[in-house]
Motif scaffolding. Sequence first.
Motif, PDB file in Angstrom:
ATOM      1  N   ALA A   1       0.838  -1.205   0.000  1.00  0.00           N
ATOM      2  CA  ALA A   1       0.000   0.000   0.000  1.00  0.00           C
ATOM      3  C   ALA A   1       0.874   1.258   0.000  1.00  0.00           C
ATOM      4  O   ALA A   1       0.560   2.245  -0.665  1.00  0.00           O
ATOM      5  CB  ALA A   1      -0.923  -0.008   1.222  1.00  0.00           C
ATOM      6  N   TYR A   2       1.979   1.190   0.745  1.00  0.00           N
ATOM      7  CA  TYR A   2       2.878   2.354   0.803  1.00  0.00           C
ATOM      8  C   TYR A   2       3.489   2.617  -0.576  1.00  0.00           C
ATOM      9  O   TYR A   2       3.528   3.762  -1.040  1.00  0.00           O
ATOM     10  CB  TYR A   2       3.971   2.094   1.846  1.00  0.00           C
ATOM     11  N   ALA A   3       3.965   1.571  -1.217  1.00  0.00           N
ATOM     12  CA  ALA A   3       4.562   1.726  -2.547  1.00  0.00           C
ATOM     13  C   ALA A   3       3.509   2.200  -3.552  1.00  0.00           C
ATOM     14  O   ALA A   3       3.791   3.023  -4.432  1.00  0.00           O
ATOM     15  CB  ALA A   3       5.180   0.405  -3.003  1.00  0.00           C
ATOM     16  N   LEU A   4       2.292   1.692  -3.433  1.00  0.00           N
ATOM     17  CA  LEU A   4       1.216   2.102  -4.330  1.00  0.00           C
ATOM     18  C   LEU A   4       0.909   3.584  -4.162  1.00  0.00           C
ATOM     19  O   LEU A   4       0.674   4.305  -5.138  1.00  0.00           O
ATOM     20  CB  LEU A   4      -0.043   1.270  -4.056  1.00  0.00           C
ATOM     21  N   ASP A   5       0.943   4.066  -2.907  1.00  0.00           N
ATOM     22  CA  ASP A   5       0.686   5.489  -2.663  1.00  0.00           C
ATOM     23  C   ASP A   5       1.762   6.368  -3.288  1.00  0.00           C
ATOM     24  O   ASP A   5       1.489   7.502  -3.686  1.00  0.00           O
ATOM     25  CB  ASP A   5       0.588   5.764  -1.152  1.00  0.00           C
ATOM     26  N   ASP A   6       2.993   5.854  -3.359  1.00  0.00           N
ATOM     27  CA  ASP A   6       4.054   6.612  -4.045  1.00  0.00           C
ATOM     28  C   ASP A   6       3.660   6.890  -5.488  1.00  0.00           C
ATOM     29  O   ASP A   6       3.887   7.985  -6.015  1.00  0.00           O
ATOM     30  CB  ASP A   6       5.369   5.833  -4.025  1.00  0.00           C
ATOM     31  N   VAL A   7       3.091   5.897  -6.149  1.00  0.00           N
ATOM     32  CA  VAL A   7       2.672   6.067  -7.532  1.00  0.00           C
ATOM     33  C   VAL A   7       1.415   6.922  -7.607  1.00  0.00           C
ATOM     34  O   VAL A   7       1.298   7.828  -8.431  1.00  0.00           O
ATOM     35  CB  VAL A   7       2.430   4.693  -8.202  1.00  0.00           C
ATOM     36  N   ARG A   8       0.487   6.651  -6.710  1.00  0.00           N
ATOM     37  CA  ARG A   8      -0.819   7.314  -6.746  1.00  0.00           C
ATOM     38  C   ARG A   8      -0.699   8.816  -6.491  1.00  0.00           C
ATOM     39  O   ARG A   8      -1.340   9.615  -7.161  1.00  0.00           O
ATOM     40  CB  ARG A   8      -1.744   6.675  -5.703  1.00  0.00           C
ATOM     41  N   TYR A   9       0.129   9.207  -5.522  1.00  0.00           N
ATOM     42  CA  TYR A   9       0.180  10.616  -5.124  1.00  0.00           C
ATOM     43  C   TYR A   9       1.402  11.366  -5.636  1.00  0.00           C
ATOM     44  O   TYR A   9       1.310  12.547  -5.984  1.00  0.00           O
ATOM     45  CB  TYR A   9       0.133  10.722  -3.595  1.00  0.00           C
TER      46      TYR A   9
END
Length: 199
Positions: A1-9
């Motif tokens: 989830a943390y890595a995904l947030d890097d891409v998302r935000y």
Amino acid sequence: AYALDDVRYLLPLRDRLCEALDKLGRLEWLAEELREMEDPAGLEVDPERAWQRFKGLQSLDAGRLNLLRALAAWRERRAVARNRPRGWILDDAVLREIVYRVPRDAAQLAALEGMPEGVVRHSGDELLALVAAADISDPPPPLPRRERPDPALVARVKRLAAVAQTIAAELQLAAEVLVTRRVLRSEEHTPELQSHHDL
């Protein structure tokens, strides 16, 4: 989830920041900063030169200077091997204490101001071996004495800092980008800066 947030935000945030920089005409500033980061060698610190980060230790005797070099190199290698900030391995202030006090055993090492118990427990033998290898027999040098700052210089630095803050606000920059406190406090630079202020 943390890595995904890097891409998302972070990617949309990058676009917004680049758009803001473009409006200010500063995209080339960003490109210049990023060019310096493209060379991985520029991010590496040679462990044998890590001691050069320490300021104000020019008066050390030869033995303590050797100890500083050894401790700084040991810490740098440990930080790289563990992928941790060097301050997490051994704080600068504690490293200085070892150099000045030259502890000879675990009890003296543990008694140093700011020395974490975990460092003594896990790395104490290595640190004491570095101390022994430095072969220091001289008594500790006097600690550097802090001079009272010149009131005129303090007032001048305060005025210049206010000017820098005002200009930085107009340019939408952090004041430290224009001039650092260290430069403002430097006798070498303050007359020149003062003359710009007077204009």
